[in-house]
Scaffold this motif. Structure first.
Motif, PDB file in Angstrom:
ATOM      1  N   TYR A  37       2.170   6.904  -6.553  1.00  0.00           N
ATOM      2  CA  TYR A  37       1.039   7.790  -6.645  1.00  0.00           C
ATOM      3  C   TYR A  37       1.857   9.390  -6.192  1.00  0.00           C
ATOM      4  N   ARG A  75      -2.325   1.097  -3.870  1.00  0.00           N
ATOM      5  CA  ARG A  75      -2.486   1.801  -2.583  1.00  0.00           C
ATOM      6  C   ARG A  75      -3.707   1.547  -2.103  1.00  0.00           C
ATOM      7  N   ARG A  76      -4.893   1.749  -2.736  1.00  0.00           N
ATOM      8  CA  ARG A  76      -6.336   1.526  -2.137  1.00  0.00           C
ATOM      9  C   ARG A  76      -6.534  -0.008  -1.916  1.00  0.00           C
ATOM     10  N   MET A 113      -1.988   6.227   2.269  1.00  0.00           N
ATOM     11  CA  MET A 113      -1.779   7.510   1.329  1.00  0.00           C
ATOM     12  C   MET A 113      -1.070   8.681   2.017  1.00  0.00           C
ATOM     13  N   ALA A 120       1.203   4.083  -2.788  1.00  0.00           N
ATOM     14  CA  ALA A 120       0.997   5.657  -2.581  1.00  0.00           C
ATOM     15  C   ALA A 120       2.287   6.351  -2.781  1.00  0.00           C
ATOM     16  N   ALA A 137      -7.237   3.073   6.510  1.00  0.00           N
ATOM     17  CA  ALA A 137      -7.767   3.589   5.047  1.00  0.00           C
ATOM     18  C   ALA A 137      -7.000   4.853   4.366  1.00  0.00           C
ATOM     19  N   PRO A 138      -6.745   6.022   5.297  1.00  0.00           N
ATOM     20  CA  PRO A 138      -5.953   6.937   4.952  1.00  0.00           C
ATOM     21  C   PRO A 138      -4.479   6.879   5.155  1.00  0.00           C
ATOM     22  N   VAL A 161      -2.654   4.460  -7.436  1.00  0.00           N
ATOM     23  CA  VAL A 161      -3.631   4.724  -6.695  1.00  0.00           C
ATOM     24  C   VAL A 161      -4.504   3.183  -6.374  1.00  0.00           C
ATOM     25  N   GLY A 216      -4.247  -1.243   1.051  1.00  0.00           N
ATOM     26  CA  GLY A 216      -4.447  -0.860   2.341  1.00  0.00           C
ATOM     27  C   GLY A 216      -5.972  -1.362   2.731  1.00  0.00           C
ATOM     28  N   GLY A 217      -6.693  -1.574   1.849  1.00  0.00           N
ATOM     29  CA  GLY A 217      -8.002  -1.943   2.234  1.00  0.00           C
ATOM     30  C   GLY A 217      -7.837  -3.638   2.667  1.00  0.00           C
ATOM     31  N   ALA A 272       0.734  -1.257   0.016  1.00  0.00           N
ATOM     32  CA  ALA A 272      -0.024  -0.171  -0.077  1.00  0.00           C
ATOM     33  C   ALA A 272       1.092   1.464   0.070  1.00  0.00           C
TER      34      ALA A 272
END
Length: 616
Positions: A41, A95-96, A154, A38, A150-151, A92, A99-100, A34
């Motif tokens: 990104y 990362r998402r 990033m 990021a 979640a954040p 992106v 991370g999820g 993740a």
């Protein structure tokens, strides 16, 4: 619970970082992926500024000067920007997705850990904690703890964007970069003030979620009482009050966010305007080109975003800390039983004995006081008894005399405060986990059935053929009514056996114990909801079927007591007398008075039944 007390505001950041470290250590690979996404990104977003400047310099400016754009220039612009955007999209998505997965893995892991801990902790611990609060610990609190992931990737990845953008701005024009970067101290101060203002509000909101869960659980569990006593309005009002508190707390969280968000959003905009104003002046003086001003303005706008992303993490920290406090209070709870490595022998009926056993319940006098400050209520006091192998003994006594607590001790659902409980001469503390339930079975006073079939409720997932099922149901006097059900053994009984009567539920629960062929069978008033004639049939069949089983029965009816080889009379948590039914009637006034009352009640019931039948 310790988790009910909010953390000090000054320690929120430190505690939050500790929670984050714990999560990263539990999911290092997915978190690394993740962060890598990021980082890609962040780097590509920074390169977008360079690409814009390069496109302006190499394509837009020449096209403006020539008065038209060539197809080659258009392909150049499209190709460069498409390549940057494509790689950015890959970052992106990575990362998402990663991370999820990390966040959901953490949630699933800690829900399992909390549930395992619930099952390990003794009944004495559960007696001190409401079920609604425990449900909140396993669900809402676990979710609150790990939502920060979640954040978080990033926020970590865009630090690269921040560093990359600042370096680029300094390379293009140090003076203009310094002008723009003056807003960052303002952004940092605004985010710190935001986090401090949000911390107590998020703490209160998370605690109120547990309160809502607790009140709702109590109302649902007590649905029969609420409806039969006409207290629907009262329970609705009680639930409304706590939900209104949660609503107000969430509104206050939103109001606080609303006060800070405009300022935090406006600060980067003001910085961008300052960069454009100063940049325009420097273009006019020939110090910079329009492409360089556009590049710096874009760089500044994207470097302001990482600070905002860090603010999102800071905003979630208080809730994460509160959630972890409540979860860790369960995981670190003391009282889990220690187990040995011994097996109880499987050689027919078991002998049972207690030696100077005492046990007291903890009663909280003030819910605000920490654990350990509760007062003690003795339930069993210095009890010594012995039950020979294959015997049937009845435990008789007035309400509150400690009979059910004694059955819990014999099953090792709780450990005595003093003394030992022995089965076949072995201290139950020395028996391996699960060893007691392999040779002993308890049918408790309060019958519980799962929302499953009759088969599932009797076997509880263990391997038994239909023949064994029907034998157990026959002994429990349940086979006839089960055959009349729509799908027989495969009939679903509803939540807590709602489709069955109280007596039917007791008989299914009794069959659940009988099918395990226990060496020790403990019945805690297990036939109280059935008719006396049915009870007599159950007890007769049970006596024949349990010839090789030691039976301890908490008895309230004369028919049950008469089946016992020996009776233990209990008062105030102590065994006052023991002997045959006839012997106790002649020498124990308390026992005689109790049995006389039971006999009178049985006679009155029989007379009422006879009158009703005669009237029909």
């Amino acid at each position: 619970m310790t988790g009910d007390r909010p953390a000090a505001a000054g320690s929120t950041l430190r505690q939050g970082l500790a929670v984050i470290r714990r999560g990263i250590a539990a999911q290092p690979r997915w978190f690394a992926v993740a962060v890598l996404g990021a980082t890609v990104y962040g780097v590509m977003t920074g390169l977008t500024a360079w690409a814009i400047g390069w496109v302006v310099q190499e394509a837009v400016t020449p096209a403006i000067e020539a008065g038209h754009a060539t197809s080659g220039q258009l392909w150049l612009v499209g190709g460069v920007l498409s390549a940057v955007v494509l790689v950015n999209v890959v970052g992106v998505v990575g990362r998402r997705l990663a991370g999820g997965i990390a966040m959901y893995n953490l949630g699933a892991h800690y829900r399992r850990e909390v549930t395992r801990q619930y099952l390990r902790l003794p009944l004495s611990w559960h007696h001190r904690h409401p079920s609604g609060q425990l449900l909140s610990n396993a669900n809402a609190d676990v979710e609150a703890t790990w939502n920060i992931f979640a954040p978080l990737p990033m926020a970590i990845g865009v630090l690269v964007m921040l560093a990359f953008g600042i370096v680029q701005m300094l390379v293009v024009d140090p003076f203009l970069a310094v002008v723009g970067l003056t807003v960052f101290p303002l952004l940092f101060a605004a985010n710190v003030a935001f986090q401090r203002a949000m911390s107590p509000r998020m703490t209160q909101a998370q605690q109120l979620r547990a309160d809502v869960s607790q009140v709702a659980h109590e109302s649902f569990e007590a649905a029969l009482i609420v409806k039969s006593l006409g207290r629907e309005d009262h329970e609705t009002e009680r639930f409304r009050a706590v939900t209104d508190e949660l609503r107000d707390a969430n509104i206050e969280v939103g109001r606080t966010r609303g006060r800070f968000d405009p300022a935090i959003e406006a600060i980067p905009t003001l910085g961008t305007l300052a960069v454009l104003l100063v940049g325009t002046h420097r273009v006019g003086s020939g110090s910079l080109s329009a492409a360089e001003v556009a590049q710096i303005a874009y760089l500044f706008s994207i470097t302001a975003f990482p600070v905002r992303a860090l603010g999102w993490v800071l905003a979630k920290l208080p809730r994460s800390v509160v959630g972890w406090d409540r979860v860790s209070a369960v995981l670190e709870a003391r009282g889990a039983m220690d187990h040995g490595d011994r097996d109880l022998p499987r050689s027919g009926a078991s002998t049972v004995a207690t030696e100077s056993v005492s046990y007291a319940y903890e009663i909280e006098t003030d819910p605000g006081e920490p654990e350990g400050s509760a007062t003690l209520h003795p339930a069993v006091v210095d009890v010594t008894l012995e039950v020979p192998a294959g015997a049937t003994v009845a435990v008789v006594g007035p309400t509150g005399s400690g009979k059910s607590t004694l059955t819990n001790l014999l099953m090792r659902l709780v450990d005595p405060d003093t003394g030992v409980v022995l089965v076949d001469g072995i201290d139950l503390r020395e028996v391996r986990r699960g060893g007691v339930s392999e040779v002993a079975a308890l049918v408790p006073q309060q019958t519980f059935l799962f929302d499953d079939t009759v088969r599932g409720n009797v076997t509880l997932g263990s391997a038994h053929d239909d023949a064994a099922l029907w034998r157990a149901l026959e002994v429990a006097h349940a086979a006839d009514f089960v055959r009349r059900l729509g799908a027989g053994l495969d009939t679903r009984v509803g939540e807590r056996g709602a489709s069955l009567s109280g007596g039917q539920r007791q008989r299914v629960a009794l069959a659940r114990a009988i099918i395990r062929d226990p060496q020790l069978l403990i019945l805690d008033d297990a036939t109280s909801a059935v008719d006396p004639s049915v009870e007599q049939g159950i007890l007769d069949r049970l006596r024949r079927a349990s010839a090789g089983t030691t039976v301890v029965v908490v008895a309230y009816r004369m028919a049950t007591v008469l089946l016992a080889d020996e009776v233990f009379y209990v008062e105030g948590g102590r065994v006052v007398d023991r002997g045959t039914h006839a012997a106790l009637l002649g020498r124990c006034p308390g026992y005689e008075q109790l049995m006389t009352a039971y006999a009178r009640e049985a006679a009155e019931r029989a007379a009422i039944t006879a009158t009703e039948e005669a009237a029909r």
